[in-house]
Design an enzyme around this catalytic site. Structure first.
Site, PDB file in Angstrom:
ATOM      1  N   LYS A 118      46.223  41.683  28.634  1.00 44.12           N
ATOM      2  CA  LYS A 118      45.501  40.411  28.794  1.00 44.12           C
ATOM      3  C   LYS A 118      45.709  39.476  27.608  1.00 44.12           C
ATOM      4  O   LYS A 118      45.744  38.263  27.779  1.00 44.12           O
ATOM      5  CB  LYS A 118      44.009  40.666  29.047  1.00 44.12           C
ATOM      6  CG  LYS A 118      43.781  41.244  30.445  1.00 44.12           C
ATOM      7  CD  LYS A 118      42.362  41.175  30.936  1.00 44.12           C
ATOM      8  CE  LYS A 118      42.325  41.583  32.401  1.00 44.12           C
ATOM      9  NZ  LYS A 118      41.010  41.830  32.940  1.00 44.12           N
ATOM     10  N   LYS A 211      49.724  45.198  39.517  1.00 46.86           N
ATOM     11  CA  LYS A 211      48.401  45.360  40.121  1.00 46.86           C
ATOM     12  C   LYS A 211      47.941  44.068  40.817  1.00 46.86           C
ATOM     13  O   LYS A 211      48.154  42.982  40.277  1.00 46.86           O
ATOM     14  CB  LYS A 211      47.444  45.734  38.980  1.00 46.86           C
ATOM     15  CG  LYS A 211      46.002  45.880  39.333  1.00 46.86           C
ATOM     16  CD  LYS A 211      45.176  46.197  38.076  1.00 46.86           C
ATOM     17  CE  LYS A 211      44.536  44.953  37.510  1.00 46.86           C
ATOM     18  NZ  LYS A 211      43.076  44.957  37.440  1.00 46.86           N
ATOM     19  N   LYS A 214      42.750  39.322  40.153  1.00 43.89           N
ATOM     20  CA  LYS A 214      42.105  38.012  40.314  1.00 43.89           C
ATOM     21  C   LYS A 214      42.854  36.935  39.537  1.00 43.89           C
ATOM     22  O   LYS A 214      42.867  35.787  39.921  1.00 43.89           O
ATOM     23  CB  LYS A 214      40.680  38.037  39.747  1.00 43.89           C
ATOM     24  CG  LYS A 214      39.713  38.948  40.434  1.00 43.89           C
ATOM     25  CD  LYS A 214      38.308  38.670  39.867  1.00 43.89           C
ATOM     26  CE  LYS A 214      37.388  39.842  40.051  1.00 43.89           C
ATOM     27  NZ  LYS A 214      37.176  40.619  38.811  1.00 43.89           N
TER      28      LYS A 214
HETATM   29  N1  AQP Z   1      44.361  46.205  42.136  1.00 44.28           N
HETATM   30  C1  AQP Z   1      43.324  47.025  42.091  1.00 44.28           C
HETATM   31  N2  AQP Z   1      43.327  48.183  42.790  1.00 44.28           N
HETATM   32  C2  AQP Z   1      42.240  49.019  42.756  1.00 44.28           C
HETATM   33  N3  AQP Z   1      41.116  48.748  42.059  1.00 44.28           N
HETATM   34  C3  AQP Z   1      41.076  47.596  41.358  1.00 44.28           C
HETATM   35  N4  AQP Z   1      40.133  47.030  40.576  1.00 44.28           N
HETATM   36  C4  AQP Z   1      40.575  45.848  40.108  1.00 44.28           C
HETATM   37  N5  AQP Z   1      41.819  45.609  40.551  1.00 44.28           N
HETATM   38  C5  AQP Z   1      42.167  46.680  41.339  1.00 44.28           C
HETATM   39  C6  AQP Z   1      38.831  47.627  40.322  1.00 44.28           C
HETATM   40  O1  AQP Z   1      37.830  46.671  40.668  1.00 44.28           O
HETATM   41  C7  AQP Z   1      36.707  46.857  39.809  1.00 44.28           C
HETATM   42  C8  AQP Z   1      36.252  45.546  39.253  1.00 44.28           C
HETATM   43  O2  AQP Z   1      37.270  44.984  38.469  1.00 44.28           O
HETATM   44  P1  AQP Z   1      36.917  43.901  37.369  1.00 44.28           P
HETATM   45  O3  AQP Z   1      36.178  42.794  37.971  1.00 44.28           O
HETATM   46  O4  AQP Z   1      36.220  44.550  36.238  1.00 44.28           O
HETATM   47  O5  AQP Z   1      38.308  43.337  36.898  1.00 44.28           O
HETATM   48  P2  AQP Z   1      39.651  43.994  36.466  1.00 44.28           P
HETATM   49  O6  AQP Z   1      39.640  45.475  36.470  1.00 44.28           O
HETATM   50  O7  AQP Z   1      40.049  43.374  35.178  1.00 44.28           O
HETATM   51  O8  AQP Z   1      40.644  43.576  37.640  1.00 44.28           O
HETATM   52  P3  AQP Z   1      40.820  42.236  38.415  1.00 44.28           P
HETATM   53  O9  AQP Z   1      39.742  42.120  39.440  1.00 44.28           O
HETATM   54  O10 AQP Z   1      42.169  42.164  38.957  1.00 44.28           O
HETATM   55  O11 AQP Z   1      40.647  41.089  37.353  1.00 44.28           O
HETATM   56  P4  AQP Z   1      41.727  40.542  36.297  1.00 44.28           P
HETATM   57  O12 AQP Z   1      42.628  39.613  37.029  1.00 44.28           O
HETATM   58  O13 AQP Z   1      40.877  39.835  35.292  1.00 44.28           O
HETATM   59  O14 AQP Z   1      42.490  41.713  35.741  1.00 44.28           O
HETATM   60  C9  AQP Z   1      37.108  47.861  38.732  1.00 44.28           C
HETATM   61  O15 AQP Z   1      36.576  49.145  39.061  1.00 44.28           O
HETATM   62  C10 AQP Z   1      38.602  47.887  38.832  1.00 44.28           C
HETATM   63  O16 AQP Z   1      39.146  49.143  38.459  1.00 44.28           O
END
Ligand code: AQP
Length: 350
Positions: A118, A211, A214
């Site tokens: 990040k 992955k 968002k």
């Molecule tokens: N691609 C994914 N596959 C499976 N699980 C996923 N999670 C996120 N992306 C995937 C799981 O969703 C939960 C909430 O995630 P978060 O809001 O804490 O954000 P994150 O893990 O940083 O992932 P995002 O949603 O894609 O956001 P960004 O773009 O900021 O990285 C967690 O349990 C996560 O494991």
């Protein structure tokens, strides 16, 4: 100390919730309600760790907080039997983070791959909060002495860090913990990650090695929980594939990340194994499989999207759920913080 089994997990209100968040985390949140006391948190303090361009500013943060809450409820989380709240309403998260900041080691945080990804090349310009994110996450979980944490695969390393912090606290303060009547010296539990199901890591629709996320600039890389049927159809039809027909055996997916991802999504949404999906679609072209996947996604996601829409249109109702959840979360948190402060040696009003 004998720990009551308790589940804690959180989701950041940083934008569009996608199929990865749903299949990797929220589906398991719903399942765990049947067997555990659960606390589900919209982690709004985590959202601030990235630039304002990611979390969108105050109005967007409040809107996204309500939308993630709506997604929890629409997916089937019961806020009366369990606890649903937003992190910033319970001060203990920040208080315990400070204590854990003094327990965690800089070397541990420097190994966190999510920070490296990040922060990217411009590390000097990343916020201190982004670096400290895993410590806040440890505090989120251990504030409630949670024993089980359903998360997607990407959070595994952070969970290991939470266990290291719990263990080091228990060791550093072992004498004080015993002096406060906990004979086995185990004040904080070592929380177990629950990384289960066929879709623990859903990949981008544009690149099967990345992955689904968002923060991906392309909206075509993900299926959002709020996408309508036409948008879902367009995104799946445009999803990257390869020229070969689908294999008949799961082994044939090993070197084909995009095919593996789409079959995995189908399996997770239909409650079947990848092999069962390939028994139906193996040997055929992607076009027929994609049509079936569109239909399945729409059937599964449309009711969630319409319930989310209904809930988001009533922010007073959503806010009342968050306030009620925060009140109940605070009771548990404050009792644990009193014990934590006593163990650390902070003087407080008797
Ligand atoms: N691609 C994914 N596959 C499976 N699980 C996923 N999670 C996120 N992306 C995937 C799981 O969703 C939960 C909430 O995630 P978060 O809001 O804490 O954000 P994150 O893990 O940083 O992932 P995002 O949603 O894609 O956001 P960004 O773009 O900021 O990285 C967690 O349990 C996560 O494991």
């Amino acid at each position: 100390m004998a720990f009551v089994e308790r589940v804690f997990s959180g989701v950041q209100p940083t934008g569009n919730l996608h199929l990865g968040n749903y299949l990797g985390a929220i589906v398991n949140f719903v399942k765990m309600q049947e067997t555990h006391n659960c606390i589900y948190c919209v982690v709004d303090m985590h959202a601030l760790t990235q630039g304002i361009d990611v979390w969108g500013g105050p109005t967007e943060l409040a809107r996204n907080t309500r939308e993630v809450t709506a997604a929890f409820l629409a997916a089937g989380i019961d806020p009366k039997k369990h606890i649903v709240f937003n992190q910033s309403q319970v001060a203990g998260h920040a208080e315990l983070t400070w204590i854990f900041n003094c327990v965690a080691r800089i070397g541990w945080l420097s190994r966190m791959t999510q920070f490296k990804e990040k922060a990217g090349k411009d590390r000097e310009n990343a916020s201190v909060g982004l670096y400290d994110y895993p410590v806040l996450m440890a505090a989120d979980i251990l504030l409630y002495h949670a024993t089980h944490v359903p998360v997607g695969e990407d959070q595994k390393q952070h969970l290991e860090l939470s266990r290291d912090i719990a263990q080091k606290f228990n060791n550093d303060f072992a004498d004080s913990i015993r002096a406060h009547g906990i004979a086995d010296g185990l004040f904080f539990p070592l929380p177990e990650p629950m990384i289960t199901g066929p879709a623990t890591r859903v990949m981008s629709l544009r690149d099967g090695t990345k992955k689904m996320s968002k923060s991906d600039a392309s909206d075509y890389s993900r299926i959002n929980l709020t996408d309508d049927a036409d948008t879902i159809a367009q995104k799946i039809r445009k999803a990257k594939t390869d020229p070969e027909p689908l294999p008949t055996e799961e082994k044939g997916l090993e070197t084909r990340p995009e095919a593996d991802n789409l079959v995995g999504i189908f399996a997770a949404l239909s409650g079947r194994s990848k092999q069962q999906v390939l028994s139906d679609f193996g040997g055929g072209q992607f076009s027929a499989f994609k049509n079936a996947l569109v239909e399945l996604c729409v059937v599964k996601l449309a009711p969630i999207a319409s319930e989310m829409k209904r809930l988001v249109a009533d922010p007073g109702h959503v806010d009342a759920i968050l306030v009620d959840g925060a009140n109940r979360a605070r009771e548990i948190a404050e009792a644990n913080m009193v014990k934590t402060k006593d163990i650390v040696g902070f003087v407080r009003k008797a």
